[in-house]
Design a protein around this motif. Sequence first.
Motif, PDB file in Angstrom:
ATOM      1  N   ASN A  71       0.796  -1.237   0.000  1.00  0.00           N
ATOM      2  CA  ASN A  71       0.000   0.000   0.000  1.00  0.00           C
ATOM      3  C   ASN A  71       0.827   1.286   0.000  1.00  0.00           C
ATOM      4  N   GLY A  72       2.106   1.197  -0.404  1.00  0.00           N
ATOM      5  CA  GLY A  72       2.932   2.399  -0.426  1.00  0.00           C
ATOM      6  C   GLY A  72       4.335   2.089  -0.898  1.00  0.00           C
ATOM      7  N   PHE A  73       5.284   2.955  -0.489  1.00  0.00           N
ATOM      8  CA  PHE A  73       6.681   2.772  -0.860  1.00  0.00           C
ATOM      9  C   PHE A  73       7.567   2.847   0.382  1.00  0.00           C
ATOM     10  N   ILE A  74       8.655   2.109   0.344  1.00  0.00           N
ATOM     11  CA  ILE A  74       9.712   2.230   1.345  1.00  0.00           C
ATOM     12  C   ILE A  74      10.915   2.832   0.644  1.00  0.00           C
ATOM     13  N   SER A  75      11.281   4.044   1.038  1.00  0.00           N
ATOM     14  CA  SER A  75      12.433   4.732   0.471  1.00  0.00           C
ATOM     15  C   SER A  75      13.649   4.417   1.323  1.00  0.00           C
ATOM     16  N   VAL A  76      14.643   3.741   0.747  1.00  0.00           N
ATOM     17  CA  VAL A  76      15.800   3.305   1.534  1.00  0.00           C
ATOM     18  C   VAL A  76      16.835   4.425   1.625  1.00  0.00           C
ATOM     19  N   LYS A  77      17.432   4.588   2.788  1.00  0.00           N
ATOM     20  CA  LYS A  77      18.360   5.692   3.041  1.00  0.00           C
ATOM     21  C   LYS A  77      19.786   5.238   3.340  1.00  0.00           C
ATOM     22  N   GLU A  78      19.915   4.115   4.052  1.00  0.00           N
ATOM     23  CA  GLU A  78      21.248   3.586   4.369  1.00  0.00           C
ATOM     24  C   GLU A  78      21.224   2.077   4.136  1.00  0.00           C
ATOM     25  N   ILE A  79      22.166   1.607   3.302  1.00  0.00           N
ATOM     26  CA  ILE A  79      22.105   0.207   2.873  1.00  0.00           C
ATOM     27  C   ILE A  79      23.511  -0.400   2.818  1.00  0.00           C
ATOM     28  N   GLN A  80      23.547  -1.696   2.542  1.00  0.00           N
ATOM     29  CA  GLN A  80      24.815  -2.383   2.308  1.00  0.00           C
ATOM     30  C   GLN A  80      24.566  -3.522   1.334  1.00  0.00           C
ATOM     31  N   GLN A  81      25.129  -3.388   0.142  1.00  0.00           N
ATOM     32  CA  GLN A  81      24.987  -4.470  -0.841  1.00  0.00           C
ATOM     33  C   GLN A  81      26.038  -5.533  -0.578  1.00  0.00           C
ATOM     34  N   GLU A  82      25.678  -6.747  -0.898  1.00  0.00           N
ATOM     35  CA  GLU A  82      26.571  -7.894  -0.728  1.00  0.00           C
ATOM     36  C   GLU A  82      27.955  -7.586  -1.306  1.00  0.00           C
ATOM     37  N   GLY A  83      28.984  -7.763  -0.487  1.00  0.00           N
ATOM     38  CA  GLY A  83      30.358  -7.533  -0.933  1.00  0.00           C
ATOM     39  C   GLY A  83      30.827  -6.101  -0.841  1.00  0.00           C
ATOM     40  N   LYS A  84      29.956  -5.195  -0.352  1.00  0.00           N
ATOM     41  CA  LYS A  84      30.337  -3.788  -0.236  1.00  0.00           C
ATOM     42  C   LYS A  84      30.158  -3.305   1.196  1.00  0.00           C
ATOM     43  N   LYS A  85      30.612  -2.101   1.487  1.00  0.00           N
ATOM     44  CA  LYS A  85      30.470  -1.537   2.823  1.00  0.00           C
ATOM     45  C   LYS A  85      29.129  -0.816   2.958  1.00  0.00           C
ATOM     46  N   LYS A  86      28.770  -0.505   4.186  1.00  0.00           N
ATOM     47  CA  LYS A  86      27.540   0.239   4.449  1.00  0.00           C
ATOM     48  C   LYS A  86      27.676   1.656   3.900  1.00  0.00           C
ATOM     49  N   MET A  87      26.628   2.171   3.262  1.00  0.00           N
ATOM     50  CA  MET A  87      26.715   3.537   2.711  1.00  0.00           C
ATOM     51  C   MET A  87      25.337   4.174   2.564  1.00  0.00           C
ATOM     52  N   LEU A  88      25.347   5.492   2.409  1.00  0.00           N
ATOM     53  CA  LEU A  88      24.119   6.237   2.156  1.00  0.00           C
ATOM     54  C   LEU A  88      23.660   5.957   0.729  1.00  0.00           C
ATOM     55  N   ILE A  89      22.369   6.097   0.491  1.00  0.00           N
ATOM     56  CA  ILE A  89      21.809   5.676  -0.785  1.00  0.00           C
ATOM     57  C   ILE A  89      22.390   6.456  -1.971  1.00  0.00           C
ATOM     58  N   GLY A  90      22.655   7.750  -1.805  1.00  0.00           N
ATOM     59  CA  GLY A  90      23.219   8.539  -2.896  1.00  0.00           C
ATOM     60  C   GLY A  90      24.579   8.023  -3.304  1.00  0.00           C
ATOM     61  N   ASP A  91      25.429   7.715  -2.338  1.00  0.00           N
ATOM     62  CA  ASP A  91      26.771   7.181  -2.637  1.00  0.00           C
ATOM     63  C   ASP A  91      26.657   5.826  -3.316  1.00  0.00           C
ATOM     64  N   PHE A  92      25.724   5.023  -2.863  1.00  0.00           N
ATOM     65  CA  PHE A  92      25.533   3.696  -3.464  1.00  0.00           C
ATOM     66  C   PHE A  92      25.101   3.797  -4.922  1.00  0.00           C
ATOM     67  N   LEU A  93      24.109   4.646  -5.195  1.00  0.00           N
ATOM     68  CA  LEU A  93      23.577   4.765  -6.553  1.00  0.00           C
ATOM     69  C   LEU A  93      24.617   5.305  -7.530  1.00  0.00           C
ATOM     70  N   ARG A  94      25.476   6.205  -7.068  1.00  0.00           N
ATOM     71  CA  ARG A  94      26.514   6.743  -7.952  1.00  0.00           C
ATOM     72  C   ARG A  94      27.557   5.694  -8.348  1.00  0.00           C
ATOM     73  N   GLY A  95      27.624   4.612  -7.581  1.00  0.00           N
ATOM     74  CA  GLY A  95      28.649   3.605  -7.848  1.00  0.00           C
ATOM     75  C   GLY A  95      28.148   2.389  -8.593  1.00  0.00           C
ATOM     76  N   ILE A  96      26.882   2.384  -9.033  1.00  0.00           N
ATOM     77  CA  ILE A  96      26.354   1.209  -9.747  1.00  0.00           C
ATOM     78  C   ILE A  96      25.700   1.618 -11.061  1.00  0.00           C
ATOM     79  N   ARG A  97      25.485   0.617 -11.925  1.00  0.00           N
ATOM     80  CA  ARG A  97      24.717   0.834 -13.143  1.00  0.00           C
ATOM     81  C   ARG A  97      23.384   0.118 -12.987  1.00  0.00           C
ATOM     82  N   MET A  98      22.311   0.821 -13.258  1.00  0.00           N
ATOM     83  CA  MET A  98      20.986   0.219 -13.158  1.00  0.00           C
ATOM     84  C   MET A  98      20.789  -0.754 -14.336  1.00  0.00           C
TER      85      MET A  98
END
Length: 304
Positions: free
Chosen positions: A277-304
Amino acid sequence: MRIIFMGTPDFAVASLKALLEAGENIVGVITAPDKPAGRGQKINESAVKKFAVEHHLNVLQPEKLKNPEFLEQLKALKADLQVVVAFRMLPEVVWAMPKYGTINLHASLLPQYRGAAPINWAIINGEKESGVTTFFLKHEIDTGDVLLSEKVSITQEMTAGDLHDALMETGAGLLTKTVSAIAKNEYQEKPQATFNEKTLKHAPKIFKEDCKIDWNNSNEQVYNLIRGLSPYPSAYTTFLDKGLKIYIAEQENTKPEITAGEFVSDGKTFLKFATQNGFISVKEIQQEGKKKMLIGDFLRGIRM
């Protein structure tokens, strides 16, 4: 009184520190054995042991609590009271040994949330308050007669880590009051309230399968799961074929036009997943094999 303290993690250190500052006579500290940890298998000491050694306290680290040698060492300390905070289940031969018995500090308002993970489950279930309880140990876990309890409010943004810290400090103060009351014989034991099994909430140990996000749940359920497992063990999902741990998120109550579990992103500043019934906007994450980071830093380092 001669007091033996039993505990292992940081949560217990605050209580041990408070008892020392109150002038209590700690004649022994029982904590977990040292264990190798991490890639280098470096020997890891418990938080309680580190604190106890720094304050020149007598430390025992039994592998087994029924070991005859350990039981003799325990008897030799001639304790009047034992205090347990975030330790492990004690056999009767241990908890019944002192003259005044053994008290425990539990991170919930008993009888609700008996078990190993009361802090996590209180937030996962969307509770508005929790608290701490001191009680005398008996055979069934977390069922002993209550001595004192104190409530702590849970805000909408609180994570399990935030609640842990609040209960840790409140609990240390409550434990000090409890020990003082026992020493003065100014306490009253109250049997735990009786609840219908349907209204009694439990706090079992959390396993990996409990941490997987089901995006078909409501916005509130997913949000509570994320904050109830943050910072540890953390809620997770799959993103671009890799595991993604989510530590901090926000709710958006806009009705999604995409399927639950699908995501929307501008590739730079935001990433949000659809729920029932809505959206969850993620702010701080950690992808497998990477360190914990803020979402902006994470998105700048990946290709969609």
